[in-house]
Design a protein around this motif. Structure first.
Motif, PDB file in Angstrom:
ATOM      1  N   ALA A  29      26.514 -57.917  -5.033  1.00 22.16           N
ATOM      2  CA  ALA A  29      26.414 -57.720  -6.477  1.00 22.16           C
ATOM      3  C   ALA A  29      25.077 -57.084  -6.841  1.00 22.16           C
ATOM      4  O   ALA A  29      24.051 -57.342  -6.202  1.00 22.16           O
ATOM      5  CB  ALA A  29      26.559 -59.054  -7.200  1.00 22.16           C
ATOM      6  N   MET A  30      25.094 -56.252  -7.863  1.00 18.88           N
ATOM      7  CA  MET A  30      23.858 -55.636  -8.340  1.00 18.88           C
ATOM      8  C   MET A  30      23.108 -56.613  -9.241  1.00 18.88           C
ATOM      9  O   MET A  30      23.708 -57.460  -9.900  1.00 18.88           O
ATOM     10  CB  MET A  30      24.179 -54.355  -9.111  1.00 18.88           C
ATOM     11  N   ASP A  31      21.784 -56.494  -9.283  1.00 19.90           N
ATOM     12  CA  ASP A  31      20.959 -57.242 -10.222  1.00 19.90           C
ATOM     13  C   ASP A  31      21.154 -58.748 -10.071  1.00 19.90           C
ATOM     14  O   ASP A  31      21.406 -59.462 -11.029  1.00 19.90           O
ATOM     15  CB  ASP A  31      21.290 -56.804 -11.657  1.00 19.90           C
ATOM     16  N   ASN A  32      21.033 -59.241  -8.839  1.00 13.90           N
ATOM     17  CA  ASN A  32      21.215 -60.665  -8.594  1.00 13.90           C
ATOM     18  C   ASN A  32      19.886 -61.306  -8.203  1.00 13.90           C
ATOM     19  O   ASN A  32      18.936 -60.631  -7.828  1.00 13.90           O
ATOM     20  CB  ASN A  32      22.267 -60.900  -7.515  1.00 13.90           C
ATOM     21  N   LEU A  33      19.836 -62.634  -8.278  1.00 10.51           N
ATOM     22  CA  LEU A  33      18.610 -63.355  -7.973  1.00 10.51           C
ATOM     23  C   LEU A  33      18.470 -63.684  -6.494  1.00 10.51           C
ATOM     24  O   LEU A  33      17.381 -64.016  -6.043  1.00 10.51           O
ATOM     25  CB  LEU A  33      18.549 -64.661  -8.782  1.00 10.51           C
ATOM     26  N   ILE A  34      19.576 -63.609  -5.746  1.00 12.68           N
ATOM     27  CA  ILE A  34      19.524 -63.909  -4.313  1.00 12.68           C
ATOM     28  C   ILE A  34      20.024 -62.703  -3.550  1.00 12.68           C
ATOM     29  O   ILE A  34      21.234 -62.508  -3.387  1.00 12.68           O
ATOM     30  CB  ILE A  34      20.403 -65.125  -3.954  1.00 12.68           C
ATOM     31  N   VAL A  35      19.116 -61.879  -3.112  1.00  9.75           N
ATOM     32  CA  VAL A  35      19.523 -60.715  -2.323  1.00  9.75           C
ATOM     33  C   VAL A  35      20.064 -61.169  -0.971  1.00  9.75           C
ATOM     34  O   VAL A  35      21.066 -60.655  -0.475  1.00  9.75           O
ATOM     35  CB  VAL A  35      18.334 -59.753  -2.137  1.00  9.75           C
ATOM     36  N   SER A  36      19.409 -62.152  -0.382  1.00 10.89           N
ATOM     37  CA  SER A  36      19.792 -62.632   0.939  1.00 10.89           C
ATOM     38  C   SER A  36      19.972 -64.140   0.935  1.00 10.89           C
ATOM     39  O   SER A  36      19.042 -64.881   0.570  1.00 10.89           O
ATOM     40  CB  SER A  36      18.720 -62.248   1.972  1.00 10.89           C
ATOM     41  N   GLY A  37      21.174 -64.591   1.327  1.00  7.98           N
ATOM     42  CA  GLY A  37      21.406 -66.020   1.451  1.00  7.98           C
ATOM     43  C   GLY A  37      20.569 -66.638   2.548  1.00  7.98           C
ATOM     44  O   GLY A  37      20.226 -67.826   2.501  1.00  7.98           O
ATOM     45  N   ALA A  38      20.210 -65.834   3.542  1.00  6.01           N
ATOM     46  CA  ALA A  38      19.366 -66.331   4.638  1.00  6.01           C
ATOM     47  C   ALA A  38      17.982 -66.706   4.114  1.00  6.01           C
ATOM     48  O   ALA A  38      17.365 -67.676   4.562  1.00  6.01           O
ATOM     49  CB  ALA A  38      19.262 -65.286   5.742  1.00  6.01           C
ATOM     50  N   TRP A  39      17.474 -65.937   3.152  1.00  5.38           N
ATOM     51  CA  TRP A  39      16.190 -66.282   2.540  1.00  5.38           C
ATOM     52  C   TRP A  39      16.274 -67.648   1.865  1.00  5.38           C
ATOM     53  O   TRP A  39      15.355 -68.467   1.968  1.00  5.38           O
ATOM     54  CB  TRP A  39      15.788 -65.240   1.502  1.00  5.38           C
ATOM     55  N   ALA A  40      17.383 -67.865   1.161  1.00  7.50           N
ATOM     56  CA  ALA A  40      17.564 -69.149   0.476  1.00  7.50           C
ATOM     57  C   ALA A  40      17.618 -70.288   1.486  1.00  7.50           C
ATOM     58  O   ALA A  40      17.058 -71.361   1.258  1.00  7.50           O
ATOM     59  CB  ALA A  40      18.830 -69.119  -0.373  1.00  7.50           C
ATOM     60  N   TYR A  41      18.290 -70.059   2.607  1.00  8.73           N
ATOM     61  CA  TYR A  41      18.376 -71.094   3.644  1.00  8.73           C
ATOM     62  C   TYR A  41      17.002 -71.421   4.204  1.00  8.73           C
ATOM     63  O   TYR A  41      16.669 -72.592   4.437  1.00  8.73           O
ATOM     64  CB  TYR A  41      19.309 -70.626   4.767  1.00  8.73           C
ATOM     65  N   ARG A  42      16.187 -70.411   4.393  1.00  3.76           N
ATOM     66  CA  ARG A  42      14.856 -70.627   4.974  1.00  3.76           C
ATOM     67  C   ARG A  42      13.860 -71.196   3.955  1.00  3.76           C
ATOM     68  O   ARG A  42      12.737 -71.534   4.314  1.00  3.76           O
ATOM     69  CB  ARG A  42      14.311 -69.295   5.510  1.00  3.76           C
ATOM     70  N   GLY A  43      14.258 -71.283   2.685  1.00  2.00           N
ATOM     71  CA  GLY A  43      13.365 -71.816   1.672  1.00  2.00           C
ATOM     72  C   GLY A  43      12.362 -70.806   1.157  1.00  2.00           C
ATOM     73  O   GLY A  43      11.282 -71.181   0.690  1.00  2.00           O
ATOM     74  N   ALA A  44      12.698 -69.523   1.212  1.00  2.00           N
ATOM     75  CA  ALA A  44      11.785 -68.488   0.732  1.00  2.00           C
ATOM     76  C   ALA A  44      11.584 -68.613  -0.777  1.00  2.00           C
ATOM     77  O   ALA A  44      12.430 -69.153  -1.499  1.00  2.00           O
ATOM     78  CB  ALA A  44      12.341 -67.102   1.069  1.00  2.00           C
ATOM     79  N   ASP A  45      10.474 -68.141  -1.262  1.00  2.00           N
ATOM     80  CA  ASP A  45      10.190 -68.128  -2.692  1.00  2.00           C
ATOM     81  C   ASP A  45      10.977 -66.968  -3.306  1.00  2.00           C
ATOM     82  O   ASP A  45      10.534 -65.824  -3.304  1.00  2.00           O
ATOM     83  CB  ASP A  45       8.684 -67.949  -2.922  1.00  2.00           C
ATOM     84  N   LEU A  46      12.161 -67.289  -3.837  1.00  2.00           N
ATOM     85  CA  LEU A  46      13.052 -66.239  -4.330  1.00  2.00           C
ATOM     86  C   LEU A  46      12.489 -65.555  -5.579  1.00  2.00           C
ATOM     87  O   LEU A  46      12.756 -64.371  -5.812  1.00  2.00           O
ATOM     88  CB  LEU A  46      14.426 -66.833  -4.634  1.00  2.00           C
TER      89      LEU A  46
END
Length: 202
Positions: A29-46
């Motif tokens: 999706a365009m213009d989303n807050l989570i470009v990568s779900g892997a970042w979210a899993y790793r606890g990155a500062d989204l």
């Protein structure tokens, strides 16, 4: 009753399509807050990954959803394999906020013109193509619309109570809820600040 059945149908409607484009480690999706779900899993500062475009509230709420998902996945999971979990979970939060906005519009419409008007307002909102799309993405738009609509529904209730008599404990509780919802709207997407100011002037 009829209203509960309609909102159950609305919930199923919003649920449909939450997993579009999945499985995929990145959100198409365009213009989303989570470009990568892997970042979210790793606890990155989204919020930082998004160049601090939006205020922090929606990121904090997503983090509340992500914490149990990380525990479920475990520390040694393949980030790309579990990435879709986080994208779909964040989309589900947007869907919940879409329903919250519809509920607020139902309350406003019902107070203005009766139950039929409330149901029509909620239906037209959920049928809007922008809501159909953004209710299935990780964008901040539906959350901030929901907070704004809920604050307006509370403001209308407060105005009616003010006209009917002196303040009560319940009145002060609803006044607090109004300010919390209005603050949450501005803390979700800062473009709303000008709109809130305009509404307060009118």
């Amino acid at each position: 009753g009829v209203s509960r059945s309609l909102f159950a149908a609305a919930a199923l409607y919003v649920r449909a399509g939450l997993d579009w484009g999945m499985p995929n480690p990145t959100d198409p999706a365009m213009d989303n807050l989570i470009v990568s779900g892997a970042w979210a899993y790793r606890g990155a500062d989204l919020q930082a990954e998004g160049d601090w475009v939006y205020p922090p509230l929606q990121y904090l709420l997503m983090e509340v959803v992500f914490v149990p998902l990380r525990r479920l996945a475990g520390p040694s999971a393949d980030p790309d394999r579990v990435a879709p979990w986080f994208i779909v979970a964040a989309r589900a939060e947007s869907a919940v906020m879409a329903l919250a906005a519809a509920l607020g519009l139902y309350a406003i419409g019902r107070r203005a013109g009766g139950r039929t008007a409330g149901i029509l307002a909620a239906f037209l909102f959920l049928a809007n193509p922008a809501v159909v799309y953004y209710g299935r993405t990780t964008n901040a738009d539906l959350p901030y619309v929901a907070w704004f609509v809920l604050s307006m529904a509370l403001a209308i209730r407060l105005e009616a109570r003010t006209a009917s008599g002196p303040s009560t404990t319940r009145f002060h509780g609803e006044e607090t809820a109004f300010w919390l919802a209005a603050t949450a709207a501005a803390a979700t997407k800062d473009q709303l600040e000008e709109l809130m100011a305009e509404c307060s002037r009118n």
